[in-house]
Design a protein around this motif. Structure first.
Motif, short mmCIF file in Angstrom:
data_model
loop_
_atom_site.label_atom_id
_atom_site.label_comp_id
_atom_site.label_asym_id
_atom_site.label_seq_id
_atom_site.Cartn_x
_atom_site.Cartn_y
_atom_site.Cartn_z
N ARG A 38 96.47 123.25 -43.21
CA ARG A 38 95.33 123.47 -42.31
C ARG A 38 95.09 124.97 -42.23
O ARG A 38 96.01 125.75 -42.01
N GLN A 39 93.83 125.35 -42.44
CA GLN A 39 93.50 126.77 -42.35
C GLN A 39 93.33 127.17 -40.89
O GLN A 39 92.60 126.52 -40.14
N LEU A 40 94.02 128.22 -40.48
CA LEU A 40 94.00 128.63 -39.07
C LEU A 40 93.08 129.83 -38.83
O LEU A 40 92.39 129.89 -37.82
N THR A 41 93.11 130.79 -39.77
CA THR A 41 92.20 131.95 -39.71
C THR A 41 91.77 132.23 -41.14
O THR A 41 92.10 131.47 -42.06
N ALA A 42 91.07 133.36 -41.35
CA ALA A 42 90.59 133.70 -42.69
C ALA A 42 91.71 133.70 -43.72
O ALA A 42 91.52 133.32 -44.87
N ASP A 43 92.93 134.12 -43.30
CA ASP A 43 94.00 134.25 -44.30
C ASP A 43 95.30 133.56 -43.89
O ASP A 43 96.33 133.78 -44.51
N THR A 44 95.27 132.75 -42.85
CA THR A 44 96.51 132.15 -42.35
C THR A 44 96.41 130.62 -42.35
O THR A 44 95.39 130.07 -41.95
N TYR A 45 97.49 129.99 -42.81
CA TYR A 45 97.49 128.54 -42.97
C TYR A 45 98.73 127.94 -42.31
O TYR A 45 99.79 128.58 -42.26
N GLU A 46 98.58 126.70 -41.87
CA GLU A 46 99.72 125.93 -41.41
C GLU A 46 100.02 124.89 -42.48
O GLU A 46 99.15 124.15 -42.90
N LEU A 47 101.28 124.85 -42.92
CA LEU A 47 101.70 123.86 -43.91
C LEU A 47 102.75 122.95 -43.28
O LEU A 47 103.68 123.43 -42.63
N VAL A 48 102.59 121.65 -43.50
CA VAL A 48 103.61 120.70 -43.06
C VAL A 48 104.18 120.03 -44.30
O VAL A 48 103.43 119.49 -45.12
N LEU A 49 105.49 120.13 -44.45
CA LEU A 49 106.15 119.54 -45.61
C LEU A 49 107.16 118.50 -45.14
O LEU A 49 107.73 118.64 -44.05
N SER A 50 107.39 117.49 -45.96
CA SER A 50 108.43 116.53 -45.64
C SER A 50 109.60 116.72 -46.59
O SER A 50 109.41 117.09 -47.75
N GLY A 51 110.79 116.49 -46.07
CA GLY A 51 112.00 116.68 -46.88
C GLY A 51 113.22 116.75 -46.00
O GLY A 51 113.14 116.58 -44.78
N ASP A 52 114.34 117.04 -46.63
CA ASP A 52 115.63 117.07 -45.93
C ASP A 52 115.83 118.43 -45.27
O ASP A 52 116.03 119.44 -45.94
#
Lengths: 245, 304
Positions: A12-26
């Motif tokens: 998800r893009q939060l600002t012009a250059d900042t993103y939120e990433l959600v990953l699944s895993g251990d």
């Protein structure tokens, strides 16, 4: 530390250059807020160290600012992309030393680890005040998320377009009873926070160009009052009393 | 069942895979990840007489196909290593250890090697006359055949252990240096150390690495290292440890074909901490595909 594959669930893009990433895993190797992961990216020889924003048993949240080719590559990944990740790196914050009412001070992308930290402090019964600094209101992100945690939130922007005009240090000065800080942000910010006379102690998260990220190559060592320390393994959190600027 | 064992100047290694000096510390960090006893050996962090803090930050830069480093031989010094690291190594690795030894004078090299004489786990001394990131009088001992021979002689006189000279690629003719080491009594050579390089940041218009220059390593240097191992194999009769950009079991086999008796793996460990373990596991299948029952047969086979 663990080496395993994580799958990007959404970005998800939060600002012009900042993103939120959600990953699944251990995520079982992650033991404390303030730790980081080191991510292998296609076409890049060195992994990219990224601070952990928050985590659950099977999900990892990262806030990523695009600063170069590697981070650009990372935020371009589409959901479903598998990434090779070294997780649970670094020492992380020690919440037990922070007292009842610490200030969590973040600048720019440095606010990332403070989110998971704030959540866990609240769960422990501590009542942190969160002080976030940005260049302008347009650069600000994650304010609603922090507010939803239920902690006191102070904002500063350099141009005054949001919150108080000034720096995160001005927010901390507004809480004179606070004598302990947990901070993450650019070096000048860390230095200014470190110099505040009201603090009896604090923990400061540092960045470095890293080779391995797990303590083997000595690529990221910095001098401290306690001898040379590896930012990746002995840090990234260094304590107020040991820091040499 | 493929026989992976190799022999380095009388020292038996159960396989030819050796983590290279400077990428493996004294084994502690990797021992948290896997049982180091799968390795043929490991070459510890370059150790000097006195403790060294190393170079200022930043020390690391990236490039296509590899990286640059200018750590500058940061290490706790030989006495601290013998006191604190050697007992720990005894716990985490029971095989033969290669001690990488640095120095700033011929006497220092000899003295450091002498101090290791009674350290039982150390079976081979790897004498680093090739670090590109420290400035000892502006010259590396490894850049001149006469100096390389002098260090070799002094070290040989100070130890009963096999001595492998670690050579720099930053010379016109590495085979000439290797030959000088052999003539001076070296039991083997290890090559290559990193290639001197640099990167400049477009924004600041300044070198990325504080030391300005750094040592280039990683897959991009593999063909260069391979060619130099080939040249040195033609010039000497002592065993060669091939090092430089090895990233897979196939690379290791190729390095042996060029003339290496064993193979060191450096930068690959930093990208994938399990790189050496994976190579050891994959080597038998590579040998089977090549129709080789004993991996030592590969050494120099491309020359025949």
């Amino acid at each position: 530390m663990k080496k395993s594959l994580f799958t990007l669930e959404h970005a998800r893009q939060l600002t012009a250059d900042t993103y939120e990433l959600v990953l699944s895993g251990d995520t079982s190797a992650i033991t404390a807020p303030g730790q980081f992961v080191n991510i292998e990216l296609p076409g890049k020889f060195l992994r990219r160290p990224i601070s952990i924003c928050n985590w659950t048993e099977d999900a990892l949240m990262l806030l990523v600012k695009v600063v170069g080719e590697g981070t650009k590559e990372l935020v371009r990944c589409v959901p479903g992309t598998e990434l090779d990740v070294l997780s649970g790196l670094g020492n992380g914050f020690d919440m037990s030393l922070a007292g009842e009412h610490p200030v969590l001070a973040g600048g720019g992308i440095g606010i990332a680890p403070l989110y998971g930290l704030a959540q866990r402090m609240l769960e422990r019964g501590q009542t942190p005040t969160v002080a976030l600094g940005f260049r302008t209101g347009k650069d600000a992100f994650y304010l609603e998320e922090f507010a939803a945690l239920g902690c006191r939130l102070l904002i500063a922007t350099e141009d005054g377009s949001l919150g108080v005009k000034g720096f995160v240090t001005d927010c901390i000065k507004a809480v004179p009873e606070c004598d302990y800080v947990l901070a993450c942000g650019p070096l000048p910010m860390l230095k200014a926070v470190h110099a505040l006379p009201q603090l009896r102690g604090g923990q400061f998260s540092f960045e470095a160009r890293m080779g391995c990220g797990f303590g083997a190559c000595m690529g990221c060592t910095v001098p401290t009052k306690d001898g040379y320390k590896r930012v990746c393994k002995d840090g990234p959190i260094l304590y107020k009393e040991e820091i040499v600027w | 069942m493929v026989n992976l064992s190799v022999n380095l100047a009388g020292v038996e290694l159960k396989n030819p895979i050796i983590p290279a000096s400077g990428t493996f510390g004294y084994g502690r960090e990797y021992a948290e990840l896997y049982d180091l006893n799968v390795l043929g050996s490991f070459s510890w962090k370059g150790t000097t007489g006195e403790a060294r803090l190393g170079n200022p930050q930043p020390r690391i830069a990236e490039m296509t196909g590899g990286m640059l480093n200018a750590v500058g031989l940061q290490n706790p010094g030989i006495d601290a290593v013998i006191e604190k690291e050697v007992p720990n190594i005894a716990k985490i690795f029971q095989g033969p250890v290669i001690a990488n030894v640095g120095g700033f004078s011929i006497d220092e090299y000899a003295e450091n090697c002498r101090k290791l004489e009674d350290v039982e786990q150390v079976k081979i001394l790897e004498v680093n006359i090739s670090c590109p990131n420290v400035h000892a009088g502006g010259k590396n001992f490894g850049c001149d055949p006469k100096s390389a021979a002098e260090v070799t002689k002094a070290v040989k006189a100070a130890t009963s252990k096999p001595v492998f000279m670690k050579l720099t690629p930053n010379v016109t003719d590495i085979a000439e240096i290797a030959k000088a080491c052999e003539d001076a009594g070296a039991d083997g050579v290890c090559l290559i150390n990193t290639l001197l390089g640099m990167r400049i940041d477009l924004k600041s218009r300044k070198p990325i690495i504080a030391n300005r220059t750094g040592g280039v390593s990683g897959p991009a240097v593999f063909p260069i290292a391979l060619r130099m191992v080939w040249d040195v194999y033609e010039a000497v009769n002592i065993p060669i440890i091939g090092c430089g950009g090895v990233s897979s079991a196939e690379d290791a086999a190729e390095m042996m074909l060029a003339g290496a008796a064993a193979v060191e793996v450096g930068a690959a460990n930093l990208k994938d901490p399990f790189a050496c373990k994976t190579m050891v596991e994959k080597l038998p299948a590579v040998c089977e595909r090549m129709g080789v029952e004993k991996i030592a047969e590969l050494t120099g086979a491309a020359h025949r």
